[in-house]
Design an enzyme around this catalytic site. Structure first.
Site, PDB file in Angstrom:
ATOM      1  N   THR A   1      -6.333  90.008  -5.989  1.00 35.41           N
ATOM      2  CA  THR A   1      -7.046  88.766  -6.328  1.00 35.41           C
ATOM      3  C   THR A   1      -7.751  88.901  -7.665  1.00 35.41           C
ATOM      4  OG1 THR A   1      -7.386  88.116  -4.045  1.00 35.41           O
ATOM      5  CG2 THR A   1      -9.002  87.325  -5.608  1.00 35.41           C
TER       6      THR A   1
ATOM      7  N   ASP B   1      -7.323  93.685   0.282  1.00 37.96           N
ATOM      8  CA  ASP B   1      -6.855  93.677   1.676  1.00 37.96           C
ATOM      9  C   ASP B   1      -6.472  95.061   2.193  1.00 37.96           C
ATOM     10  OD1 ASP B   1      -7.332  91.009   1.835  1.00 37.96           O
ATOM     11  OD2 ASP B   1      -5.250  90.390   1.527  1.00 37.96           O
TER      12      ASP B   1
HETATM   13  C1  SIN Z   1      -7.727  90.324  -2.526  1.00 41.14           C
HETATM   14  O1  SIN Z   1      -7.488  91.042  -3.476  1.00 41.14           O
HETATM   15  O2  SIN Z   1      -8.915  90.022  -2.249  1.00 41.14           O
HETATM   16  C2  SIN Z   1      -6.699  89.759  -1.602  1.00 41.14           C
HETATM   17  C3  SIN Z   1      -5.301  89.951  -2.046  1.00 41.14           C
HETATM   18  C4  SIN Z   1      -4.903  91.380  -2.164  1.00 41.14           C
HETATM   19  O3  SIN Z   1      -5.347  92.211  -1.376  1.00 41.14           O
HETATM   20  O4  SIN Z   1      -4.109  91.672  -3.070  1.00 41.14           O
END
Ligand code: SIN
Length: 334
Positions: free
Chosen positions: A18, A98
């Site tokens: 993200t 994640d």
């Molecule tokens: C995030 O980074 O918060 C969610 C997506 C991921 O883990 O790449």
């Protein structure tokens, strides 16, 4: 050396997440993870240590749901090369949140150095109001460059807090305060001025060599619930799994039917670890389940997904005697 001494040589390895996300039209908060390059990310980071020797590399551009063994091995090898042959003092890994704690735990068990390796990410993509990526990277670099972080190995820096790789868990799906050390407290804190450690360095963990093959043995996590039957365990056994981690109810329990299937797993030479789906607390031996009689092991403080990684590394390194597995999981508590 003070905190204001010339900073270390720091290698940044970006994998996506993200933090490297771009808003899209899916919804008001919709975004695609892993689209922005590390060079673009660094343009938005406040307070980059001025005298730091920072070298950034893009290792992958993925959402961390797609993190895999091959990328784990690539990260571990690149960091070891940087530490042993290129005189880097610390590494910062930019990662989706994640599976960030799984990568941290894996690296903690394979990197044969206690130089700081800091993982960070963000809950909001760049361009979103209150994007947390730039400040998290800034804080990760600050910890990486701090003399206080030397000899502390793999850590996670998120939302002004420093966590040990063993205890850290993502505990919220959307808030910026998304991580917690569930069976302990944070290792420390960081702000624009300073790095504060509030615990001694975590005790050493068993170290493993990277297996020759680019993948780890197959270990499944089976999630327990009421009305649990044995179908998933039977499927896993038919598929030839080498290990099963039970994400059990309460202190790592499951229905009589499921436990009987796990007995069959042990009889077939499949390693069984009882962990818990609860999210905090220890899973201890022989409390509600006769582990000694049934041949099960317990995860102690490890979440099911961290217990899975430890069992994979044990099996890959052929460290599978009953006493070795027990020592690896319960060693800190025996
Ligand atoms: C995030 O980074 O918060 C969610 C997506 C991921 O883990 O790449």
């Amino acid at each position: 050396m003070t905190e204001h001494s010339p900073p270390s040589r720091i290698l940044i390895l970006a994998t996506g997440g993200t933090i490297a996300g771009q808003m899209n039209a899916r919804s008001a908060s919709g975004y695609d993870a892993g689209n922005v390059s590390v060079q673009d990310l660094l343009h938005h980071v406040p307070n980059l240590p001025e005298t730091a020797d920072i070298h950034a590399e893009q290792i992958a551009s993925i959402g961390s749901q797609n993190m895999n063994d091959a990328l784990w091995f690539a990260l571990a090898r690149r960091i070891m090369q940087a530490f042993e042959q290129e005189d880097f003092d610390a590494a910062v890994i930019i990662h989706g949140t994640d599976t960030l704690e799984e990568t941290a735990f894996f690296l903690q068990h394979v990197i044969k150095s206690q130089k700081p390796v800091i993982l960070t990410g963000a809950m909001r993509p760049g361009g979103a109001p209150g994007a947390d990526g730039p400040v998290n990277i800034s804080h990760a670099l600050k910890v990486a460059a701090s003399p206080k972080a030397r000899e502390r190995g793999v850590m996670v820096v998120f939302n002004e807090t420093i966590y040990d790789a063993r205890t850290v868990s993502k505990i919220n799906t959307s808030e910026v305060n998304a991580f917690k050390s569930v069976n302990g407290g944070p290792a420390g804190y960081v702000d624009t001025d300073r790095v504060y450690f509030v615990t001694p360095a975590a005790p050493p963990v068993p170290l493993f060599s990277l297996p020759e093959h680019e993948s780890l043995p197959c270990v499944d996590i089976i999630y327990a619930h009421s009305n649990m039957d044995d179908r998933l365990i039977c499927h896993a056994l038919a598929d030839g799994v080498k290990g099963i981690v039970l994400a059990g109810i309460g202190d790592g329990n499951a229905s009589d039917t499921a436990l009987a299937a796990l007995d069959r797993a042990v009889a077939q030479g499949v390693h069984v670890i009882r962990a818990s789906r609860v999210g905090s607390g220890l899973v201890k031996r022989n409390i509600e389940v006769s582990d000694d009689i049934r041949g099960f092991n317990v995860s102690c403080d490890l979440s099911p997904h961290k217990a899975r990684i430890l069992l994979q590394l044990l099996i890959a390194s052929k460290t599978t005697s009953a006493s070795a597995i027990r020592q690896a999981f319960e060693g800190g508590y025996l």
